[in-house]
Design an enzyme around this catalytic site. Structure first.
Site, mmCIF file in Angstrom:
data_model
loop_
_atom_site.group_PDB
_atom_site.id
_atom_site.type_symbol
_atom_site.label_atom_id
_atom_site.label_comp_id
_atom_site.label_asym_id
_atom_site.label_seq_id
_atom_site.Cartn_x
_atom_site.Cartn_y
_atom_site.Cartn_z
ATOM 1 N N HIS A 129 -2.879 7.006 3.064
ATOM 2 C CA HIS A 129 -3.383 5.787 2.433
ATOM 3 C C HIS A 129 -4.788 5.511 2.948
ATOM 4 C CE1 HIS A 129 -4.030 1.729 1.272
ATOM 5 N NE2 HIS A 129 -3.726 1.204 2.442
ATOM 6 N N CYS A 188 0.810 -1.222 0.000
ATOM 7 C CA CYS A 188 0.000 0.000 0.000
ATOM 8 C C CYS A 188 0.840 1.267 0.000
ATOM 9 C CB CYS A 188 -0.937 -0.006 1.200
ATOM 10 S SG CYS A 188 -2.048 -1.435 1.242
ATOM 11 N N ASN A 209 -10.255 0.136 0.117
ATOM 12 C CA ASN A 209 -8.793 0.167 0.178
ATOM 13 C C ASN A 209 -8.243 -0.386 -1.131
ATOM 14 O OD1 ASN A 209 -6.070 -0.401 0.569
ATOM 15 N ND2 ASN A 209 -6.332 -1.155 2.657
#
Length: 335
Positions: A258, A122, A289
């Site tokens: 993020h 990520c 996500n």
């Protein structure tokens, strides 16, 4: 002794544009709950996610990257031939080789340019952005396409109540090049491999190939461990990025962490002591996500809605599998 020649480039580098691609299929929490004992209210209260996007079977990390990049290139009034580097951050290009980036570069008309993938979970977009800025400053390129793209939906066990509602699909691209003023600060990055098992693929592909009748590989996550690490350690990383860029928390206009969990990002915002009127990205609510794609997707959304303006000072913090992280202070692109 003969000296080896080297190169040097421009020092002022910035984001020229951003493009996004979101799959058309919207998946609600209620649909997710068809496979697990949960509820829309429970998922939203713990993650901040209401809906997410899942790619179609024929879509891939590469195809989504191409679509997002076409938008970024058009917004910058450039063509593929103007680009001399392509960096793709992804963990879901489902081929060992060739890499995703050369495929994307060829589709965009970026001929004979360096094109390569990085896999940093990520935090991949932050890693790719840092590499691109350093390449330009070092004279290796002038204009680089940096892409975060993920097709995570096939990697998720939809009966795993710990994470099946979190991950999603999408892509976003930024063009990085010369800027009249400095637009990308130093990258603060690192990793903690002692916590590598916190986000992992549970079975490697060779083991699965040797036992095809057995369980298939899926993405697994130790949610509590990741939450604690991100909520309490990434604030320090964000402060280091601001210190490296020579800016103070009250000078940050936009915070784009993020998009892993809105509760984590609420704690980060508090710990960083940003201005009360600073804009906080919350793209996760309707996007989920998307790993390496989440920061540029959120950036694109903030500009599209007018919540953030071109030139705003933004703090980016990516964190995730590795465990790894990367953070920068940037100026928001013009488009």
């Amino acid at each position: 002794m003969t000296e080896i020649a080297t190169t040097s480039g421009i020092s002022s580098v910035g984001l020229l544009s951003v493009g996004a691609y979101r799959p058309t299929r919207v998946v609600t929490n209620d649909e997710i709950c068809e496979n697990i004992d949960s509820s829309d209210e429970w998922i939203y209260s713990r993650t901040g996610i209401k809906t997410r996007r899942f790619a179609a079977p024929e879509e891939s990390a590469a195809s989504m990257a191409i679509e997002a990049s076409r938008e970024a290139i058009a917004k910058a009034a450039l063509t593929g031939s103007d680009i001399d580097g392509v960096i793709v951050a992804t963990s879901t290009h489902f081929l060992q080789t060739p890499a995703c980036a050369p495929i994307v570069a060829a589709a965009l008309g970026c001929q004979n340019v360096p094109a390569f993938d990085i896999s940093a979970g990520c935090s991949g977009f932050g890693h790719a952005l840092g590499i691109a800025a350093d390449m330009i400053r070092g004279g290796s390129a002038a204009t680089i396409l940096v892409i975060g793209t993920e097709k995570l939906s096939p990697t998720v066990d939809m009966t795993d109540r710990s994470n099946c509602f979190i991950f999603a699909d999408g892509a976003a691209s930024v063009l990085v090049g010369h800027s009249p003023i400095q637009g990308i600060g130093p990258t603060v990055w690192g990793s903690d491999g002692e916590q590598a098992a916190a986000i992992r693929q549970d079975i490697d592909w060779i083991s699965h190939a040797e036992n095809p009748a057995g369980p298939r590989p899926f993405l697994r996550m130790e949610g509590t461990a990741v939450f604690r690490w991100a909520a309490f350690e990434m604030g320090k990383v964000g402060q280091q990025a601001m210190d490296a860029a020579g800016v103070k928390p009250d000078e940050i206009d936009v915070f784009i962490p993020h998009q892993a969990n809105s509760r984590i990002n609420e704690l980060l915002t508090k710990n960083l002591q940003l201005r009360p009127d600073a804009v906080i990205a919350n793209d996760i609510e309707h996007t989920g996500n998307t790993s390496a794609a989440s920061i540029p997707l959120a950036m694109a959304e903030l500009l599209a809605t007018g919540a953030a303006k071109p030139g705003d000072l933004a703090l980016l913090i990516g964190y995730g599998a590795g465990l790894s992280y990367a953070a920068q202070v940037v100026r928001m692109p013009n488009s």
